[in-house]
Scaffold this motif. Sequence first.
Motif, PDB file in Angstrom:
ATOM      1  N   GLU A 136       0.855  -1.188   0.000  1.00 21.14           N
ATOM      2  CA  GLU A 136       0.000   0.000   0.000  1.00 21.14           C
ATOM      3  C   GLU A 136       0.892   1.239   0.000  1.00 21.14           C
ATOM      4  O   GLU A 136       0.705   2.155   0.791  1.00 21.14           O
ATOM      5  N   ASN A 137       1.873   1.219  -0.885  1.00 24.01           N
ATOM      6  CA  ASN A 137       2.815   2.331  -0.984  1.00 24.01           C
ATOM      7  C   ASN A 137       2.231   3.464  -1.817  1.00 24.01           C
ATOM      8  O   ASN A 137       1.464   3.231  -2.744  1.00 24.01           O
ATOM      9  N   ASN A 138       2.585   4.672  -1.484  1.00 16.02           N
ATOM     10  CA  ASN A 138       2.065   5.843  -2.207  1.00 16.02           C
ATOM     11  C   ASN A 138       2.466   5.861  -3.672  1.00 16.02           C
ATOM     12  O   ASN A 138       1.719   6.335  -4.516  1.00 16.02           O
ATOM     13  N   TRP A 139       3.670   5.367  -3.980  1.00  9.14           N
ATOM     14  CA  TRP A 139       4.226   5.490  -5.318  1.00  9.14           C
ATOM     15  C   TRP A 139       3.701   4.456  -6.315  1.00  9.14           C
ATOM     16  O   TRP A 139       4.076   4.476  -7.484  1.00  9.14           O
ATOM     17  N   GLY A 140       2.852   3.544  -5.895  1.00 10.36           N
ATOM     18  CA  GLY A 140       2.243   2.595  -6.819  1.00 10.36           C
ATOM     19  C   GLY A 140       3.245   1.750  -7.568  1.00 10.36           C
ATOM     20  O   GLY A 140       3.905   0.906  -6.992  1.00 10.36           O
ATOM     21  N   HIS A 141       3.364   1.964  -8.857  1.00 10.46           N
ATOM     22  CA  HIS A 141       4.206   1.157  -9.740  1.00 10.46           C
ATOM     23  C   HIS A 141       5.668   1.129  -9.285  1.00 10.46           C
ATOM     24  O   HIS A 141       6.356   0.139  -9.487  1.00 10.46           O
ATOM     25  N   LEU A 142       6.123   2.194  -8.690  1.00 14.46           N
ATOM     26  CA  LEU A 142       7.511   2.264  -8.210  1.00 14.46           C
ATOM     27  C   LEU A 142       7.552   1.829  -6.746  1.00 14.46           C
ATOM     28  O   LEU A 142       7.723   2.636  -5.834  1.00 14.46           O
ATOM     29  N   LEU A 143       7.408   0.528  -6.527  1.00 17.84           N
ATOM     30  CA  LEU A 143       7.340  -0.031  -5.169  1.00 17.84           C
ATOM     31  C   LEU A 143       8.497   0.402  -4.283  1.00 17.84           C
ATOM     32  O   LEU A 143       8.338   0.594  -3.084  1.00 17.84           O
ATOM     33  N   TRP A 144       9.659   0.477  -4.835  1.00 18.58           N
ATOM     34  CA  TRP A 144      10.886   0.711  -4.077  1.00 18.58           C
ATOM     35  C   TRP A 144      11.116   2.169  -3.710  1.00 18.58           C
ATOM     36  O   TRP A 144      12.031   2.489  -2.967  1.00 18.58           O
ATOM     37  N   LEU A 145      10.299   3.065  -4.213  1.00 15.20           N
ATOM     38  CA  LEU A 145      10.514   4.487  -3.965  1.00 15.20           C
ATOM     39  C   LEU A 145       9.846   4.912  -2.663  1.00 15.20           C
ATOM     40  O   LEU A 145       8.726   4.520  -2.375  1.00 15.20           O
ATOM     41  N   GLY A 146      10.537   5.696  -1.883  1.00 17.87           N
ATOM     42  CA  GLY A 146       9.980   6.199  -0.629  1.00 17.87           C
ATOM     43  C   GLY A 146      10.211   5.247   0.530  1.00 17.87           C
ATOM     44  O   GLY A 146      10.793   4.177   0.385  1.00 17.87           O
ATOM     45  N   ASP A 147       9.731   5.662   1.675  1.00 15.87           N
ATOM     46  CA  ASP A 147       9.961   4.906   2.902  1.00 15.87           C
ATOM     47  C   ASP A 147       8.966   3.766   3.115  1.00 15.87           C
ATOM     48  O   ASP A 147       9.177   2.925   3.974  1.00 15.87           O
ATOM     49  N   ASN A 148       7.878   3.718   2.371  1.00 14.27           N
ATOM     50  CA  ASN A 148       6.854   2.681   2.556  1.00 14.27           C
ATOM     51  C   ASN A 148       7.344   1.289   2.179  1.00 14.27           C
ATOM     52  O   ASN A 148       6.678   0.311   2.457  1.00 14.27           O
ATOM     53  N   PHE A 149       8.471   1.176   1.515  1.00 17.16           N
ATOM     54  CA  PHE A 149       8.934  -0.107   0.983  1.00 17.16           C
ATOM     55  C   PHE A 149       9.884  -0.836   1.924  1.00 17.16           C
ATOM     56  O   PHE A 149       9.821  -2.054   2.045  1.00 17.16           O
ATOM     57  N   ILE A 150      10.742  -0.125   2.599  1.00 14.31           N
ATOM     58  CA  ILE A 150      11.846  -0.725   3.352  1.00 14.31           C
ATOM     59  C   ILE A 150      11.373  -1.711   4.417  1.00 14.31           C
ATOM     60  O   ILE A 150      11.798  -2.861   4.429  1.00 14.31           O
ATOM     61  N   LYS A 151      10.494  -1.285   5.305  1.00 14.95           N
ATOM     62  CA  LYS A 151      10.073  -2.145   6.404  1.00 14.95           C
ATOM     63  C   LYS A 151       9.350  -3.404   5.908  1.00 14.95           C
ATOM     64  O   LYS A 151       9.728  -4.509   6.282  1.00 14.95           O
ATOM     65  N   PRO A 152       8.309  -3.283   5.054  1.00 21.17           N
ATOM     66  CA  PRO A 152       7.646  -4.508   4.585  1.00 21.17           C
ATOM     67  C   PRO A 152       8.594  -5.428   3.814  1.00 21.17           C
ATOM     68  O   PRO A 152       8.551  -6.645   3.968  1.00 21.17           O
ATOM     69  N   PHE A 153       9.483  -4.847   3.002  1.00 15.82           N
ATOM     70  CA  PHE A 153      10.380  -5.682   2.213  1.00 15.82           C
ATOM     71  C   PHE A 153      11.393  -6.395   3.104  1.00 15.82           C
ATOM     72  O   PHE A 153      11.723  -7.552   2.870  1.00 15.82           O
ATOM     73  N   THR A 154      11.874  -5.729   4.134  1.00 16.87           N
ATOM     74  CA  THR A 154      12.813  -6.358   5.076  1.00 16.87           C
ATOM     75  C   THR A 154      12.146  -7.546   5.765  1.00 16.87           C
ATOM     76  O   THR A 154      12.756  -8.603   5.933  1.00 16.87           O
ATOM     77  N   GLU A 155      10.881  -7.388   6.139  1.00 21.80           N
ATOM     78  CA  GLU A 155      10.135  -8.484   6.769  1.00 21.80           C
ATOM     79  C   GLU A 155       9.947  -9.655   5.797  1.00 21.80           C
ATOM     80  O   GLU A 155      10.063 -10.817   6.180  1.00 21.80           O
ATOM     81  N   ILE A 156       9.675  -9.344   4.544  1.00 21.56           N
ATOM     82  CA  ILE A 156       9.512 -10.383   3.521  1.00 21.56           C
ATOM     83  C   ILE A 156      10.829 -11.134   3.339  1.00 21.56           C
ATOM     84  O   ILE A 156      10.862 -12.360   3.285  1.00 21.56           O
ATOM     85  N   GLN A 157      11.940 -10.398   3.262  1.00 16.51           N
ATOM     86  CA  GLN A 157      13.261 -11.019   3.096  1.00 16.51           C
ATOM     87  C   GLN A 157      13.550 -11.997   4.228  1.00 16.51           C
ATOM     88  O   GLN A 157      14.009 -13.102   4.000  1.00 16.51           O
ATOM     89  N   LYS A 158      13.292 -11.578   5.454  1.00 20.20           N
ATOM     90  CA  LYS A 158      13.531 -12.453   6.608  1.00 20.20           C
ATOM     91  C   LYS A 158      12.726 -13.742   6.479  1.00 20.20           C
ATOM     92  O   LYS A 158      13.251 -14.833   6.684  1.00 20.20           O
ATOM     93  N   ARG A 159      11.450 -13.604   6.165  1.00 22.93           N
ATOM     94  CA  ARG A 159      10.567 -14.766   6.053  1.00 22.93           C
ATOM     95  C   ARG A 159      11.000 -15.705   4.926  1.00 22.93           C
ATOM     96  O   ARG A 159      10.998 -16.910   5.076  1.00 22.93           O
TER      97      ARG A 159
END
Length: 162
Positions: A136-159
């Motif tokens: 549910e990132n603000n940037w839509g198509h650009l998932l990796w842009l902004g701060d909304n990506f880091i925390k969820p992606f880090t959790e996904i990587q761990k899992r």
Amino acid sequence: MISAITKKWLNPTDEVYKKGKKLFSPKIEKFTWLIYKFSFTIFPKIMTKVTFKELSKYRPVEFSNKEMNELKDMTMKMRSYNGFDNDLDQNINQDILRKIKCKTLILHSKFDNAVAFEHPENAKMNIKNSELIVFENNWGHLLWLGDNFIKPFTEIQKRWNE
């Protein structure tokens, strides 16, 4: 798969298709990117707003200076060569998706304004060992842009690394 096209994306009668074929044809795309980059240098805020509206359904259109600089830095390194032109005519045989056996992570934003949500759903349905994670990132198509990506992606990587 991040914001991936997994079946027929656009039709030749669609305005985005027609515009894309003209602006991003292999012979023209270099100049299109030069103009885009030049515009970004002169009008970074306006170009960020235009890009946001094109790639995200999230409203209101809000972005930080940090995000604007991230987008500008990314844009200055971009070039599509044959890639975007290829995407316009992409029509993946669904049997190919069904043959994928490896664990597959599908990442997509509910606010993606470039690739419809039916594409990640299609991948999830056809790739046996896949997981779809919706951002549910603000940037839509650009998932990796902004701060909304880091925390969820880090959790996904761990899992996924367990």
